[in-house]
Design a protein around this motif. Sequence first.
Motif: not given
Length: 264
Positions: A224, A254, A250, A121, A106, A123, A222
């Motif tokens: 932010v 998450l 966040r 968010i 993260i 990826t 992941l």
Amino acid sequence: MKEALKRIVDTFHRYNSEHMAAQAFGLDEDVVYDALVIAPSFSPYKLHMEEKCSVTVLKEGAYIAGYLVEKDGLDIAWIKIGSSAGNLIDHLSLCAELSFKRMIFIGAVGGLKEDIHLGDICTPSYSVSGSYADAYLMKESIRDNMLFTKVFPDANYVEHVIQTGKNKGYDIRSASVFCTPSIAMEYMHLDEIRAFDTDLIEMETSSFYLMTDLFELPGIALLVVSDNSASGAALVGRTPEQQKQYDFGRNVVLPDMILTLAAE
């Protein structure tokens, strides 16, 4: 674990002591953790995990720390590390002494295109390796070069995580990432970086996915969105609405995704 990672750890031990993960992070080699969370600068407290979990500080150093996050029978090992590819490779190498079922990275990420918004968010669909540290990790000789190589995650697992988020009402976006070795200097080279046509910029995800491949475990990053150089959304000096969006990504999405994935 691939043979290449075993060689890395064995060679590391030749010049250093055993039980390095315990010494660095206070983590227990006899526990099988449901997940290992790797977080440059983010502690569980920064994501307010203590509001829904038991959080134990295992070890805190000058710039790294280890935590145990527990909830409903889950045991999550959490390591806070410094930024950069080298930091990630070094500290994940230590964690090869541990047992865990999956890896969750993260972190914060900057947007390079205007349709990326603060608090989103994301990826990686792939990460462009912009750090020479990855060559040290993957090449037989440090004279070899893998700068600007695209590093791909496991597409099936990425799709699974995106669908898991969708089932919970979260829009997790698959996006391409450029991995820079320097925050200050990225602004000097933004035109060159934008020429790679990636959506996002951060520092570690190419190295993270190279390491997940060596561990032979499911892994997901992941991210932010904290700022956007294309839209002018600044890292420092957000509007109240931007701060609200960022805080939701966040502090809500998450933590929930970490617990959901760890429980699988």
